[in-house]
Design a protein around this motif. Structure first.
Motif, PDB file in Angstrom:
ATOM      1  N   GLU A  77      64.685  97.746 -10.472  1.00 22.94           N
ATOM      2  CA  GLU A  77      63.379  97.167 -10.195  1.00 22.94           C
ATOM      3  C   GLU A  77      62.256  98.187 -10.378  1.00 22.94           C
ATOM      4  OE1 GLU A  77      61.261  94.562  -6.662  1.00 22.94           O
ATOM      5  OE2 GLU A  77      63.409  94.975  -6.548  1.00 22.94           O
ATOM      6  N   LYS A 108      53.724  90.519  -7.060  1.00 22.78           N
ATOM      7  CA  LYS A 108      53.997  89.077  -7.025  1.00 22.78           C
ATOM      8  C   LYS A 108      55.001  88.684  -8.110  1.00 22.78           C
ATOM      9  CE  LYS A 108      51.904  84.523  -7.085  1.00 22.78           C
ATOM     10  NZ  LYS A 108      50.647  83.752  -7.177  1.00 22.78           N
ATOM     11  N   ARG A 123      58.417  89.755  -7.085  1.00 25.27           N
ATOM     12  CA  ARG A 123      58.953  88.872  -6.041  1.00 25.27           C
ATOM     13  C   ARG A 123      59.474  87.577  -6.655  1.00 25.27           C
ATOM     14  NH1 ARG A 123      56.815  84.645  -3.975  1.00 25.27           N
ATOM     15  NH2 ARG A 123      54.677  85.206  -4.496  1.00 25.27           N
ATOM     16  N   ILE A 124      58.702  86.993  -7.569  1.00 27.00           N
ATOM     17  CA  ILE A 124      59.121  85.751  -8.225  1.00 27.00           C
ATOM     18  C   ILE A 124      60.423  85.966  -8.984  1.00 27.00           C
ATOM     19  CG2 ILE A 124      58.516  84.130 -10.067  1.00 27.00           C
ATOM     20  CD1 ILE A 124      55.560  84.479  -9.134  1.00 27.00           C
ATOM     21  N   ARG A 142      62.682  88.360  -8.456  1.00 30.15           N
ATOM     22  CA  ARG A 142      63.753  88.638  -7.487  1.00 30.15           C
ATOM     23  C   ARG A 142      64.291  87.338  -6.896  1.00 30.15           C
ATOM     24  NH1 ARG A 142      60.890  90.881  -3.927  1.00 30.15           N
ATOM     25  NH2 ARG A 142      60.593  92.820  -5.082  1.00 30.15           N
ATOM     26  N   GLU A 143      63.393  86.442  -6.498  1.00 29.87           N
ATOM     27  CA  GLU A 143      63.811  85.170  -5.912  1.00 29.87           C
ATOM     28  C   GLU A 143      64.557  84.305  -6.923  1.00 29.87           C
ATOM     29  OE1 GLU A 143      60.141  83.569  -4.402  1.00 29.87           O
ATOM     30  OE2 GLU A 143      60.138  84.932  -2.674  1.00 29.87           O
ATOM     31  N   ALA A 144      64.105  84.293  -8.167  1.00 31.10           N
ATOM     32  CA  ALA A 144      64.780  83.520  -9.208  1.00 31.10           C
ATOM     33  C   ALA A 144      66.183  84.066  -9.469  1.00 31.10           C
ATOM     34  CB  ALA A 144      63.958  83.529 -10.487  1.00 31.10           C
ATOM     35  N   GLU A 147      68.030  85.708  -7.260  1.00 28.77           N
ATOM     36  CA  GLU A 147      68.833  85.389  -6.075  1.00 28.77           C
ATOM     37  C   GLU A 147      69.305  83.943  -6.087  1.00 28.77           C
ATOM     38  OE1 GLU A 147      66.400  86.534  -2.753  1.00 28.77           O
ATOM     39  OE2 GLU A 147      66.712  88.676  -3.135  1.00 28.77           O
ATOM     40  N   GLU A 148      68.467  83.027  -6.579  1.00 27.57           N
ATOM     41  CA  GLU A 148      68.862  81.618  -6.671  1.00 27.57           C
ATOM     42  C   GLU A 148      70.078  81.437  -7.567  1.00 27.57           C
ATOM     43  OE1 GLU A 148      65.505  79.385  -8.025  1.00 27.57           O
ATOM     44  OE2 GLU A 148      64.387  79.698  -6.165  1.00 27.57           O
ATOM     45  N   SER A 157      70.950  89.816  -9.010  1.00 21.22           N
ATOM     46  CA  SER A 157      69.969  90.686  -8.373  1.00 21.22           C
ATOM     47  C   SER A 157      69.629  91.854  -9.283  1.00 21.22           C
ATOM     48  CB  SER A 157      70.521  91.214  -7.043  1.00 21.22           C
ATOM     49  OG  SER A 157      71.628  92.060  -7.278  1.00 21.22           O
TER      50      SER A 157
END
Length: 64
Positions: free
Chosen positions: A34, A46, A49-50, A52-54, A56-57, A61
Motif C-alpha cells: 500500500e 480516500k 480506502r475504496i 482496500r474495501e473492494a 476485502e470484499e 488485501s
C-alpha cells in the motif's frame, strides 16, 4: 485501453495513476504494498480506502 479497466470507482487522478502504473484490474492490486501506491501522484487516502474495501470484499488485501 481505458474501456478495459476494471477498478472500483475512485477519483479520476487516482484511476489515471493506477492505469499509468499498469494496474487495470482490482486483482492486480492484491499483494501490492500500500505504501507503494501512496507514492503514485493522484492517489489519496480516500482512493486507498475504496481500493482496500473492494479488495476485502473479494477476500484479498494489500501486502502489509
Amino acid at each position: 485501453m481505458v474501456d478495459e479497466v476494471d477498478l472500483p470507482r475512485v477519483s479520476a487522478p487516482a484511476r489515471r495513476a493506477l492505469v499509468a502504473a499498469g494496474y487495470v484490474r482490482l486483482d492486480q492490486l492484491a499483494g501490492v504494498d500500500e505504501r507503494e501506491l501512496q507514492k503514485l501522484h493522484g492517489m489519496g487516502p480516500k482512493a486507498l480506502r475504496i481500493l482496500r474495501e473492494a479488495l476485502e470484499e473479494r477476500g484479498l488485501s494489500f501486502r502489509t
